[in-house]
Design a protein around this motif. Structure first.
Motif, PDB file in Angstrom:
ATOM      1  N   GLY A 109       0.793  -1.228   0.164  1.00 49.81           N
ATOM      2  CA  GLY A 109      -0.029  -0.011   0.030  1.00 49.81           C
ATOM      3  C   GLY A 109       0.856   1.213  -0.107  1.00 49.81           C
ATOM      4  O   GLY A 109       2.015   1.197  -0.451  1.00 49.81           O
ATOM      5  N   TRP A 110       0.388   2.301   0.453  1.00 44.66           N
ATOM      6  CA  TRP A 110       1.014   3.626   0.428  1.00 44.66           C
ATOM      7  C   TRP A 110       0.900   4.280   1.558  1.00 44.66           C
ATOM      8  O   TRP A 110       0.088   4.188   2.453  1.00 44.66           O
ATOM      9  CB  TRP A 110       0.303   4.591  -0.514  1.00 44.66           C
ATOM     10  CG  TRP A 110       0.490   4.027  -2.146  1.00 44.66           C
ATOM     11  CD1 TRP A 110      -0.342   3.008  -2.545  1.00 44.66           C
ATOM     12  CD2 TRP A 110       1.425   4.509  -2.932  1.00 44.66           C
ATOM     13  NE1 TRP A 110       0.151   2.901  -3.974  1.00 44.66           N
ATOM     14  CE2 TRP A 110       1.304   3.771  -4.168  1.00 44.66           C
ATOM     15  CE3 TRP A 110       2.497   5.599  -2.918  1.00 44.66           C
ATOM     16  CZ2 TRP A 110       1.792   4.008  -5.259  1.00 44.66           C
ATOM     17  CZ3 TRP A 110       3.003   5.710  -4.161  1.00 44.66           C
ATOM     18  CH2 TRP A 110       2.946   5.061  -5.352  1.00 44.66           C
ATOM     19  N   LEU A 111       1.686   5.208   1.917  1.00 45.66           N
ATOM     20  CA  LEU A 111       1.613   6.122   3.160  1.00 45.66           C
ATOM     21  C   LEU A 111       1.930   7.658   2.597  1.00 45.66           C
ATOM     22  O   LEU A 111       2.883   7.749   1.802  1.00 45.66           O
ATOM     23  CB  LEU A 111       3.010   5.842   4.197  1.00 45.66           C
ATOM     24  CG  LEU A 111       2.741   6.749   5.466  1.00 45.66           C
ATOM     25  CD1 LEU A 111       1.789   6.476   6.238  1.00 45.66           C
ATOM     26  CD2 LEU A 111       4.090   6.613   6.047  1.00 45.66           C
ATOM     27  N   PHE A 112       0.983   8.252   2.866  1.00 44.67           N
ATOM     28  CA  PHE A 112       0.942   9.582   2.529  1.00 44.67           C
ATOM     29  C   PHE A 112       0.777  10.431   3.864  1.00 44.67           C
ATOM     30  O   PHE A 112       0.625  10.638   4.746  1.00 44.67           O
ATOM     31  CB  PHE A 112      -0.450  10.210   1.973  1.00 44.67           C
ATOM     32  CG  PHE A 112      -0.280  11.284   0.955  1.00 44.67           C
ATOM     33  CD1 PHE A 112      -0.623  11.066  -0.497  1.00 44.67           C
ATOM     34  CD2 PHE A 112      -0.074  12.417   1.271  1.00 44.67           C
ATOM     35  CE1 PHE A 112      -0.296  12.069  -1.406  1.00 44.67           C
ATOM     36  CE2 PHE A 112       0.074  13.657   0.246  1.00 44.67           C
ATOM     37  CZ  PHE A 112       0.053  13.332  -1.078  1.00 44.67           C
ATOM     38  N   ALA A 113       2.235  11.464   3.830  1.00 41.14           N
ATOM     39  CA  ALA A 113       2.349  12.026   4.890  1.00 41.14           C
ATOM     40  C   ALA A 113       2.381  13.848   4.547  1.00 41.14           C
ATOM     41  O   ALA A 113       2.993  13.942   3.387  1.00 41.14           O
ATOM     42  CB  ALA A 113       3.959  12.122   5.283  1.00 41.14           C
ATOM     43  N   ALA A 114       1.895  14.510   5.333  1.00 43.70           N
ATOM     44  CA  ALA A 114       1.937  16.075   4.960  1.00 43.70           C
ATOM     45  C   ALA A 114       2.323  16.625   6.222  1.00 43.70           C
ATOM     46  O   ALA A 114       1.812  16.251   7.264  1.00 43.70           O
ATOM     47  CB  ALA A 114       0.338  16.474   4.770  1.00 43.70           C
ATOM     48  N   ALA A 115       2.899  17.850   6.140  1.00 43.61           N
ATOM     49  CA  ALA A 115       3.564  18.553   7.193  1.00 43.61           C
ATOM     50  C   ALA A 115       3.157  19.961   6.720  1.00 43.61           C
ATOM     51  O   ALA A 115       3.664  20.479   5.752  1.00 43.61           O
ATOM     52  CB  ALA A 115       4.990  18.493   7.558  1.00 43.61           C
ATOM     53  N   ALA A 116       2.763  20.603   7.691  1.00 40.43           N
ATOM     54  CA  ALA A 116       2.467  21.994   7.792  1.00 40.43           C
ATOM     55  C   ALA A 116       3.771  22.942   7.937  1.00 40.43           C
ATOM     56  O   ALA A 116       4.354  22.705   9.243  1.00 40.43           O
ATOM     57  CB  ALA A 116       1.373  22.590   8.571  1.00 40.43           C
ATOM     58  N   ILE A 117       4.409  23.347   7.022  1.00 45.91           N
ATOM     59  CA  ILE A 117       5.500  24.225   7.184  1.00 45.91           C
ATOM     60  C   ILE A 117       5.572  25.248   8.216  1.00 45.91           C
ATOM     61  O   ILE A 117       6.343  25.279   9.317  1.00 45.91           O
ATOM     62  CB  ILE A 117       6.153  24.991   6.007  1.00 45.91           C
ATOM     63  CG1 ILE A 117       6.233  23.726   4.958  1.00 45.91           C
ATOM     64  CG2 ILE A 117       7.522  25.487   6.215  1.00 45.91           C
ATOM     65  CD1 ILE A 117       7.346  22.991   5.188  1.00 45.91           C
ATOM     66  N   GLY A 118       4.201  25.820   8.484  1.00 50.18           N
ATOM     67  CA  GLY A 118       4.290  26.952   9.453  1.00 50.18           C
ATOM     68  C   GLY A 118       4.402  26.620  11.052  1.00 50.18           C
ATOM     69  O   GLY A 118       4.410  27.249  11.885  1.00 50.18           O
ATOM     70  N   ALA A 119       4.028  25.021  11.128  1.00 53.22           N
ATOM     71  CA  ALA A 119       3.780  24.852  12.491  1.00 53.22           C
ATOM     72  C   ALA A 119       5.318  24.251  12.688  1.00 53.22           C
ATOM     73  O   ALA A 119       5.516  24.016  14.078  1.00 53.22           O
ATOM     74  CB  ALA A 119       2.971  23.499  12.363  1.00 53.22           C
ATOM     75  N   LEU A 120       6.254  24.259  11.815  1.00 51.30           N
ATOM     76  CA  LEU A 120       7.877  23.833  12.142  1.00 51.30           C
ATOM     77  C   LEU A 120       8.443  25.114  12.329  1.00 51.30           C
ATOM     78  O   LEU A 120       9.375  25.144  13.178  1.00 51.30           O
ATOM     79  CB  LEU A 120       7.937  22.974  11.191  1.00 51.30           C
ATOM     80  CG  LEU A 120       7.316  21.551  11.070  1.00 51.30           C
ATOM     81  CD1 LEU A 120       7.960  20.896   9.950  1.00 51.30           C
ATOM     82  CD2 LEU A 120       7.341  20.831  12.444  1.00 51.30           C
ATOM     83  N   GLU A 121       8.395  25.806  11.303  1.00 50.62           N
ATOM     84  CA  GLU A 121       9.282  27.365  11.082  1.00 50.62           C
ATOM     85  C   GLU A 121       8.562  28.298  10.294  1.00 50.62           C
ATOM     86  O   GLU A 121       7.696  27.979   9.547  1.00 50.62           O
ATOM     87  CB  GLU A 121      10.678  26.723  10.913  1.00 50.62           C
ATOM     88  CG  GLU A 121      10.713  26.106   9.299  1.00 50.62           C
ATOM     89  CD  GLU A 121      12.202  25.809   8.868  1.00 50.62           C
ATOM     90  OE1 GLU A 121      13.059  26.878   8.905  1.00 50.62           O
ATOM     91  OE2 GLU A 121      12.180  24.466   8.370  1.00 50.62           O
ATOM     92  N   PRO A 122       9.221  29.398  10.164  1.00 53.69           N
ATOM     93  CA  PRO A 122       8.452  30.489   9.220  1.00 53.69           C
ATOM     94  C   PRO A 122       8.625  30.019   7.897  1.00 53.69           C
ATOM     95  O   PRO A 122       9.941  29.432   7.474  1.00 53.69           O
ATOM     96  CB  PRO A 122       9.104  31.717   9.543  1.00 53.69           C
ATOM     97  CG  PRO A 122       9.849  31.582  10.958  1.00 53.69           C
ATOM     98  CD  PRO A 122      10.072  30.113  11.128  1.00 53.69           C
TER      99      PRO A 122
END
Length: 267
Positions: free
Chosen positions: A186-199
């Motif tokens: 199967g697949w793993l889809f990962a998304a990360a909000a940049i603003g939650a980590l750094e400007p």
């Protein structure tokens, strides 16, 4: 020998009409056509509209369920499992991308495991859509399939997927923790909000510093090259290899759909 070329909008309508004739709902048929044409506009024609005959054949044979939209299984604030229910893989992955993006916006990171779908050559198109957010996206699939998309200051994201160069390769070592979470087959889809980590500005600075290394990865699609390819596709249309074109014309004749007219012949 001259090569016939077709307007993107004409191909989108034509492909969507064929999808509807094969059993897809109109909105889903249009979504499939749009996703396939993303590859043509990105300069990866072998993954684009030329693959439509194969998808339509799989629908005809019952290999995929045209009505299946997938079902969300176990779910937490930042994670979920999406059972594709043997739906059309490009559309199921697009739903997974939307789900991962929603979770990233809510809690900073979204992880969605996708099971119950068949093979697909590339997830670059759905990863790129997430990175317009701007979120960062990473997708891992079977047979060493992987793609990343990172938001860039140019508007279009930076996309890397070996399949864009017709290649396969193990994902970078930084993906090791995610590889362990990817389901078998199967697949793993990962998304990360940049603003939650750094400007976002500092992220873009670090991305610019890393570009020389990323350029050495197969299937690197940089914003400037991507925009140039999209401009060419909009202005000159896209071509379809003779084999898939003949298959699409035969199918269109069988269901009474007029094929698109070519806009020019280019030596």
């Amino acid at each position: 020998m001259a090569t016939a070329r077709y307007r993107l909008d004409d191909l989108r309508r034509f492909a969507a009409a064929l999808g509807v004739a094969a059993g897809l709902a109109p909105a889903r048929a249009a979504a499939l056509a749009t996703q396939l044409l993303w590859y043509d506009a990105a300069g990866a024609a072998s993954l684009g509209i030329a693959t439509l005959p194969d998808w339509l054949d799989r629908l005809d044979r019952g290999d995929v369920d045209p009505k299946a939209e997938g079902a969300i299984g176990p779910e937490r604030a930042g994670t979920a499992v999406l059972d594709g229910k043997n739906g059309l893989p490009p559309l199921i992955l697009a739903r997974a991308a939307g789900l991962a993006t929603e979770k990233a916006r809510d809690v900073g990171v979204g992880l969605v495991r996708v099971v119950g779908i068949g093979p697909i050559a590339s997830a670059a198109a759905v990863a790129a859509e997430v990175a317009l957010g701007p979120e960062a996206a990473a997708v891992l699939g079977p047979s060493s399939s992987w793609a990343i998309a990172l938001p860039s200051p140019e508007g279009l994201p930076l996309v890397v997927d070996p399949a864009l160069d017709g290649a396969r390769g193990s994902p970078p070592a930084v993906f090791a923790p995610l590889v362990l979470l990817a389901p078998e087959g199967g697949w793993l889809f990962a998304a990360a909000a940049i603003g939650a980590l750094e400007p976002l500005a500092t992220f873009h600075e670090r991305l610019t510093a890393a570009l020389p290394g990323l350029d050495r990865l197969p299937g690197s699609l940089f914003p400037d090259r991507w925009e140039a390819s999209r401009r060419t596709a909009r202005e000159r249309g896209v071509s379809i290899p003779s084999g898939p074109l003949s298959a699409l014309r035969r199918r269109a004749k069988d269901v009474g759909i007029p094929p698109p007219e070519s806009i020019k012949s280019i030596p």
